[in-house]
Design an enzyme around this catalytic site. Structure first.
Site, short mmCIF file in Angstrom:
data_model
loop_
_atom_site.label_atom_id
_atom_site.label_comp_id
_atom_site.label_asym_id
_atom_site.label_seq_id
_atom_site.Cartn_x
_atom_site.Cartn_y
_atom_site.Cartn_z
N ASN A 42 -7.55 5.01 -6.53
CA ASN A 42 -7.88 4.91 -5.38
C ASN A 42 -7.44 5.95 -4.62
O ASN A 42 -6.59 6.68 -4.61
CB ASN A 42 -7.31 3.50 -4.69
N GLU A 44 -7.67 6.65 -0.58
CA GLU A 44 -7.81 6.16 0.91
C GLU A 44 -8.16 7.32 1.88
O GLU A 44 -8.10 8.38 1.70
CB GLU A 44 -6.42 5.51 1.27
N ASN A 45 -8.79 6.61 2.94
CA ASN A 45 -9.45 7.43 4.17
C ASN A 45 -9.06 6.70 5.36
O ASN A 45 -8.98 5.26 5.51
CB ASN A 45 -10.68 7.50 3.86
N ALA A 46 -8.54 7.66 6.51
CA ALA A 46 -7.93 6.76 7.59
C ALA A 46 -9.23 5.90 8.08
O ALA A 46 -8.86 4.87 8.63
CB ALA A 46 -7.68 7.72 8.85
N ASN A 47 -10.37 6.12 7.78
CA ASN A 47 -11.52 5.22 7.88
C ASN A 47 -11.54 4.56 6.70
O ASN A 47 -12.20 4.79 5.87
CB ASN A 47 -12.58 5.88 8.46
N TYR A 48 -10.96 3.22 6.47
CA TYR A 48 -10.98 2.64 5.19
C TYR A 48 -12.30 2.35 4.64
O TYR A 48 -12.30 2.25 3.45
CB TYR A 48 -10.14 1.02 5.59
N GLU A 55 -11.60 1.72 -9.93
CA GLU A 55 -12.59 1.15 -10.63
C GLU A 55 -13.86 1.98 -10.36
O GLU A 55 -14.76 2.23 -11.29
CB GLU A 55 -12.89 -0.36 -10.49
N CYS A 86 -11.58 -5.75 -7.00
CA CYS A 86 -11.95 -6.35 -5.84
C CYS A 86 -13.39 -7.00 -6.04
O CYS A 86 -14.07 -6.41 -7.00
CB CYS A 86 -11.58 -5.66 -4.67
#
Length: 130
Positions: A42, A44-48, A55, A86
């Site tokens: 994964n 991540e980005n500050a803008n989820y 996956e 998810c």
């Protein structure tokens, strides 16, 4: 490759995760029908909403390389808490994988195994868009 070996590859992918916001690292390893393994972690980005799931990254790499048939996917987290893909990842997997795809989840000293069809029954398919 044994299930435990595929999980070991997924665990290694966890180490490449970028998860400064949730601090929840995930790694995945998907095996194609010919035995090739692709990994993802994964990011991540500050803008989820712009974050990339492990996956999705793994299957995207495989698709980009021309693979269209898959045997199983292993998923692990830094917590090894039995994380499953998810809902969004389940839908992405269902675009390219059969309901019988084996999903192996890492639970500390054991594993849990599901089929994609068990995790996502009555999936949306291209047929629904016709």
């Amino acid at each position: 490759m044994e299930d435990e070996d595929l999980l070991a590859v997924a665990r290694k992918a966890v180490e490449r995760s970028y998860a400064p916001y949730s601090e929840y690292s995930v790694g995945a390893a998907i095996e194609t029908a010919d035995g090739t393994v692709f990994t993802g972690s994964n990011i991540e980005n500050a803008n989820y909403s712009n974050s990339v799931h492990a996956e999705e990254l793994a299957i995207s790499k495989a698709i980009e390389e021309g693979h269209r048939s898959f045997e199983r996917i292993a998923v692990s987290s830094g917590r090894r808490d039995g994380v499953t893909p998810c809902g969004m990842c389940r839908q992405s997997l269902s675009e390219f994988c059969a309901p019988e795809l084996r999903v192996i989840c890492d639970e500390k000293d054991t594993t849990a195994e599901y089929t994609l069809g068990e995790l996502l029954p009555n999936t949306i398919t291209g047929g629904h868009l016709e």
